[in-house]
Design an enzyme around this catalytic site. Sequence first.
Site, PDB file in Angstrom:
ATOM      1  N   TYR A  78       0.821  -1.222   0.000  1.00  0.00           N
ATOM      2  CA  TYR A  78       0.000   0.000   0.000  1.00  0.00           C
ATOM      3  C   TYR A  78       0.855   1.274   0.000  1.00  0.00           C
ATOM      4  O   TYR A  78       0.382   2.327   0.437  1.00  0.00           O
ATOM      5  CB  TYR A  78      -0.947  -0.006   1.200  1.00  0.00           C
ATOM      6  N   HIS A 138      -9.623  -6.443  -1.858  1.00  0.00           N
ATOM      7  CA  HIS A 138      -8.835  -5.488  -2.645  1.00  0.00           C
ATOM      8  C   HIS A 138      -8.960  -5.863  -4.113  1.00  0.00           C
ATOM      9  O   HIS A 138      -9.050  -7.045  -4.445  1.00  0.00           O
ATOM     10  CB  HIS A 138      -7.353  -5.549  -2.250  1.00  0.00           C
ATOM     11  N   GLU A 145       1.230  -5.068  -8.792  1.00  0.00           N
ATOM     12  CA  GLU A 145       0.720  -5.830  -7.638  1.00  0.00           C
ATOM     13  C   GLU A 145       0.875  -7.335  -7.832  1.00  0.00           C
ATOM     14  O   GLU A 145       1.200  -8.061  -6.890  1.00  0.00           O
ATOM     15  CB  GLU A 145      -0.744  -5.464  -7.395  1.00  0.00           C
TER      16      GLU A 145
HETATM   17  P1  IDP Z   1     -10.073   0.751  -2.961  1.00  0.00           P
HETATM   18  O1  IDP Z   1      -9.671  -0.456  -2.119  1.00  0.00           O
HETATM   19  O2  IDP Z   1     -11.547   0.787  -3.219  1.00  0.00           O
HETATM   20  O3  IDP Z   1      -9.255   0.861  -4.229  1.00  0.00           O
HETATM   21  P2  IDP Z   1      -8.412   2.913  -1.865  1.00  0.00           P
HETATM   22  O4  IDP Z   1      -8.799   4.350  -1.885  1.00  0.00           O
HETATM   23  O5  IDP Z   1      -7.359   2.451  -2.816  1.00  0.00           O
HETATM   24  O6  IDP Z   1      -9.773   2.053  -2.077  1.00  0.00           O
HETATM   25  O7  IDP Z   1      -7.986   2.579  -0.385  1.00  0.00           O
HETATM   26  C1  IDP Z   1      -7.281   1.387  -0.080  1.00  0.00           C
HETATM   27  C2  IDP Z   1      -7.874   0.773   1.167  1.00  0.00           C
HETATM   28  O8  IDP Z   1      -7.659   1.658   2.267  1.00  0.00           O
HETATM   29  C3  IDP Z   1      -9.398   0.578   1.138  1.00  0.00           C
HETATM   30  O9  IDP Z   1      -9.796  -0.602   0.470  1.00  0.00           O
HETATM   31  C4  IDP Z   1      -9.728   0.548   2.613  1.00  0.00           C
HETATM   32  O10 IDP Z   1      -9.413  -0.708   3.200  1.00  0.00           O
HETATM   33  C5  IDP Z   1      -8.759   1.601   3.168  1.00  0.00           C
HETATM   34  N1  IDP Z   1      -9.380   2.936   3.212  1.00  0.00           N
HETATM   35  C6  IDP Z   1      -9.702   3.751   2.171  1.00  0.00           C
HETATM   36  N2  IDP Z   1     -10.231   4.913   2.585  1.00  0.00           N
HETATM   37  C7  IDP Z   1     -10.247   4.845   3.940  1.00  0.00           C
HETATM   38  C8  IDP Z   1     -10.687   5.762   4.966  1.00  0.00           C
HETATM   39  O11 IDP Z   1     -11.165   6.865   4.714  1.00  0.00           O
HETATM   40  N3  IDP Z   1     -10.540   5.316   6.266  1.00  0.00           N
HETATM   41  C9  IDP Z   1      -9.995   4.097   6.574  1.00  0.00           C
HETATM   42  N4  IDP Z   1      -9.569   3.226   5.649  1.00  0.00           N
HETATM   43  C10 IDP Z   1      -9.698   3.586   4.347  1.00  0.00           C
HETATM   44 MG    MG Z   2      -7.188   1.151  -4.444  1.00  0.00          MG
END
Ligand code: IDP
Ligand code: MG
Length: 139
Positions: free
Chosen positions: A50, A116, A127
Amino acid sequence: MTEQTLAIIKPDAVKKDAIGDIISRYEKAGLKPVAVRMMRMSKSVAEGFYAVHRQRPFFDSLTTFMASGPVVVLVLEGKDAVKRNRELMGATDPAKAAPGTIRAAHGTNIEFNAVHGSDSAESARVEINYFFSSMELGV
Ligand code: IDP
Ligand code: MG
């Protein structure tokens, strides 16, 4: 176009015994698992995965969560696999995910959201290579 994407069944979904349901959803949607591993990430492996989120306020909590228990990491192959998997997953926040999506069914909140999925062909490539060797990928 046939392509590959990386999916992870996160620790929350593994704890809820949702592995079978989630893999079944991939298969029914035409996303074939072509490489699969169950593993437990160390905190540093989760941080590497990440890395793009390292400036975000939730980075420490997210990577602690991802290292909190076993996950299932998969390479899925099919037509428009990246986009198809994002549709199957639903929105990041399970409360906003469309009915019938994996996150609507199994997610708990915006952080513990069950799965994910790579967000582009380029991130899929990075990835997939982060988790799988060429021998596992059959290339
Ligand atoms: P995605 O998984 O839908 O692509 P991303 O924005 O890439 O979303 O964020 C990666 C991961 O980080 C998310 O799947 C979730 O587990 C966590 N995450 C995203 N936004 C938040 C937040 O606002 N608070 C806490 N965890 C978050
Ligand atoms: Mg993402």
